[in-house]
Structure formats: C-alpha cells, structure tokens
Design a protein around this motif. Sequence first.
Motif, PDB file in Angstrom:
ATOM      1  N   SER A  96      17.019  10.426   9.353  1.00 29.91           N
ATOM      2  CA  SER A  96      18.363   9.875   9.532  1.00 29.91           C
ATOM      3  C   SER A  96      19.123   9.776   8.216  1.00 29.91           C
ATOM      4  O   SER A  96      20.347   9.679   8.205  1.00 29.91           O
ATOM      5  N   GLY A  97      18.392   9.748   7.099  1.00 32.67           N
ATOM      6  CA  GLY A  97      18.995   9.569   5.788  1.00 32.67           C
ATOM      7  C   GLY A  97      19.221   8.107   5.438  1.00 32.67           C
ATOM      8  O   GLY A  97      19.655   7.800   4.342  1.00 32.67           O
ATOM      9  N   GLY A  98      18.907   7.198   6.365  1.00 29.67           N
ATOM     10  CA  GLY A  98      19.160   5.786   6.136  1.00 29.67           C
ATOM     11  C   GLY A  98      17.931   4.944   5.891  1.00 29.67           C
ATOM     12  O   GLY A  98      18.030   3.749   5.663  1.00 29.67           O
ATOM     13  N   GLY A  99      16.763   5.559   5.944  1.00 32.54           N
ATOM     14  CA  GLY A  99      15.527   4.809   5.769  1.00 32.54           C
ATOM     15  C   GLY A  99      14.573   5.505   4.825  1.00 32.54           C
ATOM     16  O   GLY A  99      14.812   6.633   4.388  1.00 32.54           O
ATOM     17  N   LEU A 100      13.465   4.824   4.522  1.00 33.27           N
ATOM     18  CA  LEU A 100      12.429   5.366   3.650  1.00 33.27           C
ATOM     19  C   LEU A 100      11.087   5.296   4.349  1.00 33.27           C
ATOM     20  O   LEU A 100      10.828   4.378   5.129  1.00 33.27           O
ATOM     21  N   LYS A 101      10.236   6.263   4.028  1.00 34.53           N
ATOM     22  CA  LYS A 101       8.864   6.271   4.518  1.00 34.53           C
ATOM     23  C   LYS A 101       7.952   6.368   3.301  1.00 34.53           C
ATOM     24  O   LYS A 101       8.142   7.227   2.441  1.00 34.53           O
ATOM     25  N   ILE A 102       6.975   5.463   3.245  1.00 38.50           N
ATOM     26  CA  ILE A 102       6.056   5.392   2.118  1.00 38.50           C
ATOM     27  C   ILE A 102       4.645   5.660   2.628  1.00 38.50           C
ATOM     28  O   ILE A 102       4.230   5.109   3.640  1.00 38.50           O
ATOM     29  N   TRP A 103       3.908   6.508   1.906  1.00 32.64           N
ATOM     30  CA  TRP A 103       2.505   6.765   2.201  1.00 32.64           C
ATOM     31  C   TRP A 103       1.671   6.082   1.125  1.00 32.64           C
ATOM     32  O   TRP A 103       1.979   6.181  -0.064  1.00 32.64           O
ATOM     33  N   ALA A 104       0.603   5.389   1.529  1.00 27.51           N
ATOM     34  CA  ALA A 104      -0.275   4.723   0.571  1.00 27.51           C
ATOM     35  C   ALA A 104      -1.713   4.776   1.075  1.00 27.51           C
ATOM     36  O   ALA A 104      -1.941   4.868   2.284  1.00 27.51           O
ATOM     37  N   ARG A 105      -2.654   4.704   0.183  1.00 29.80           N
ATOM     38  CA  ARG A 105      -4.058   4.590   0.584  1.00 29.80           C
ATOM     39  C   ARG A 105      -4.341   3.129   0.882  1.00 29.80           C
ATOM     40  O   ARG A 105      -3.859   2.241   0.178  1.00 29.80           O
ATOM     41  N   GLY A 106      -5.124   2.895   1.924  1.00 28.07           N
ATOM     42  CA  GLY A 106      -5.459   1.535   2.313  1.00 28.07           C
ATOM     43  C   GLY A 106      -5.771   1.474   3.790  1.00 28.07           C
ATOM     44  O   GLY A 106      -5.958   2.506   4.441  1.00 28.07           O
ATOM     45  N   ASP A 147      -3.695   4.439  -4.196  1.00 25.41           N
ATOM     46  CA  ASP A 147      -4.373   3.324  -3.540  1.00 25.41           C
ATOM     47  C   ASP A 147      -3.557   2.039  -3.687  1.00 25.41           C
ATOM     48  O   ASP A 147      -3.278   1.597  -4.795  1.00 25.41           O
ATOM     49  N   HIS A 148      -3.199   1.474  -2.544  1.00 26.53           N
ATOM     50  CA  HIS A 148      -2.488   0.199  -2.500  1.00 26.53           C
ATOM     51  C   HIS A 148      -3.131  -0.692  -1.443  1.00 26.53           C
ATOM     52  O   HIS A 148      -2.439  -1.403  -0.711  1.00 26.53           O
ATOM     53  N   SER A 149      -4.450  -0.660  -1.382  1.00 23.01           N
ATOM     54  CA  SER A 149      -5.172  -1.418  -0.356  1.00 23.01           C
ATOM     55  C   SER A 149      -4.762  -2.881  -0.327  1.00 23.01           C
ATOM     56  O   SER A 149      -4.434  -3.420   0.737  1.00 23.01           O
ATOM     57  N   ALA A 150      -4.784  -3.531  -1.464  1.00 18.71           N
ATOM     58  CA  ALA A 150      -4.440  -4.954  -1.510  1.00 18.71           C
ATOM     59  C   ALA A 150      -2.968  -5.183  -1.165  1.00 18.71           C
ATOM     60  O   ALA A 150      -2.623  -6.152  -0.476  1.00 18.71           O
ATOM     61  N   ASP A 151      -2.110  -4.281  -1.607  1.00 12.11           N
ATOM     62  CA  ASP A 151      -0.679  -4.444  -1.370  1.00 12.11           C
ATOM     63  C   ASP A 151      -0.319  -4.295   0.115  1.00 12.11           C
ATOM     64  O   ASP A 151       0.498  -5.059   0.624  1.00 12.11           O
ATOM     65  N   VAL A 152      -0.905  -3.305   0.796  1.00 13.24           N
ATOM     66  CA  VAL A 152      -0.557  -3.134   2.217  1.00 13.24           C
ATOM     67  C   VAL A 152      -1.093  -4.292   3.048  1.00 13.24           C
ATOM     68  O   VAL A 152      -0.436  -4.745   3.986  1.00 13.24           O
ATOM     69  N   ARG A 153      -2.264  -4.805   2.685  1.00 17.78           N
ATOM     70  CA  ARG A 153      -2.793  -5.971   3.409  1.00 17.78           C
ATOM     71  C   ARG A 153      -1.944  -7.216   3.144  1.00 17.78           C
ATOM     72  O   ARG A 153      -1.680  -8.005   4.048  1.00 17.78           O
ATOM     73  N   ALA A 154      -1.499  -7.387   1.904  1.00 18.11           N
ATOM     74  CA  ALA A 154      -0.644  -8.531   1.578  1.00 18.11           C
ATOM     75  C   ALA A 154       0.699  -8.423   2.310  1.00 18.11           C
ATOM     76  O   ALA A 154       1.210  -9.425   2.831  1.00 18.11           O
ATOM     77  N   LEU A 155       1.257  -7.229   2.381  1.00 16.41           N
ATOM     78  CA  LEU A 155       2.511  -7.034   3.101  1.00 16.41           C
ATOM     79  C   LEU A 155       2.324  -7.313   4.585  1.00 16.41           C
ATOM     80  O   LEU A 155       3.140  -8.006   5.205  1.00 16.41           O
ATOM     81  N   HIS A 156       1.234  -6.823   5.146  1.00 14.80           N
ATOM     82  CA  HIS A 156       0.924  -7.078   6.565  1.00 14.80           C
ATOM     83  C   HIS A 156       0.795  -8.575   6.809  1.00 14.80           C
ATOM     84  O   HIS A 156       1.358  -9.118   7.759  1.00 14.80           O
ATOM     85  N   GLN A 157       0.058  -9.251   5.942  1.00 17.17           N
ATOM     86  CA  GLN A 157      -0.145 -10.690   6.093  1.00 17.17           C
ATOM     87  C   GLN A 157       1.181 -11.442   5.980  1.00 17.17           C
ATOM     88  O   GLN A 157       1.449 -12.362   6.748  1.00 17.17           O
TER      89      GLN A 157
END
Length: 183
Positions: A96-106, A147-157
């Motif tokens: 759409s040009g209006g959003g972002l998609k981020i890929w991370a390990r975790g 690798d953003h394992s801790a970051d994706v879990r913190a964001l989820h939490q």
Amino acid sequence: FDRWAVWRMEGGAKIPYRVDGRKNDSTNPQGWGELQRAQEALCAGHYSGLAFAFFAADGLVGIDLDDSLDSHGDVKAWARGIVERFFDTYCEVSPSGGGLKIWARGSLPANLPKVAVGDGGIELYDHGRYFTFTGRVFRGAPLEVTDHSADVRALHQHLTAGKRTWQLQPLEGGRIPYGLQHS
C-alpha cells in the motif's frame, strides 16, 4: 528459506498462490518454495507480488506496522520507537505504501493479530501466516535478518499486557481446527 510463493488481490483480500497456480495455505510448508520459482511465476502469471510464509521451525518473526507512514513517507510518532529498535534487521514498505513490514529472528508465545496503536496497528506472527513482499527496502535497512528474540517477546508482552491473547491458534503442525478457518 524456501518459503516463497505469489499473491493476487481478489475482492479486497491478498490471496496466496502456489507457483503452479493453485491457491496456497499459509499453514502448510508444502505449498511454499524457492524464491527464484516464485519470481518466475510472478513474471509469467497474473499475480500482484511475492509472498513469504512464516513457520515456527524457521525462527523468524514478522512485524507488520499498518498505516505507520505519513503522506511524506516518514514514520509516524507511534511507530518510531519500534522502527528505531529494529533498525538493524530487514524492513520494507508494504504494498500500500503506507505501512512497514519487519523481519526478525526470534519466536512468539502466540501470533498476535492487529492491535490498534495510534492511528495504525501492529501485528506479530511467527507461524501460520504470510507477508506480502515488495522488496522496497525502507531507508537503507540491511538485507540481513538479525536476532531480536528478546525484543519481539518484549513487544508481544507489551501489546498483550492486561489483555486476553487471541485464542484461535493453529494446532500442532500448523493446521487450523476444523470449522475455525475463517474465524
């Protein structure tokens, strides 16, 4: 990872397709394959773009920041902290040009469908879903997935704190329970 396919816009929805032209299933790894074959199908068929599927065994998480860019392509205030935190992993502009998609390990304790934040939303997935893929790298983001394992879990939490989590999760092996495919 051999997790590539194509997608086409149908009735306002992005529908995934296998490279052989059959509809695809984001819970079945058999329908997803090599990037080169997906690119060939995209060039030869009537598809809108490439698709990448997430499966828990791969250890990848997709972060979808819907409506996170303003009309000038700048990151909106509500999404800036996330974009800054994940600056060192692959990030692209959505179709759409209006959003972002981020890929991370975790990994995640559970997928998280859209949570409203500001005037947009955040979704987190590590299995049973796919992302459209544009290849429109956002402002020089690296082509590596870090690798953003801790970051994706913190964001989820953070996004689920004090809230009930989404109860509809795929069964072991990624299958969706009978009768709940459209819930």
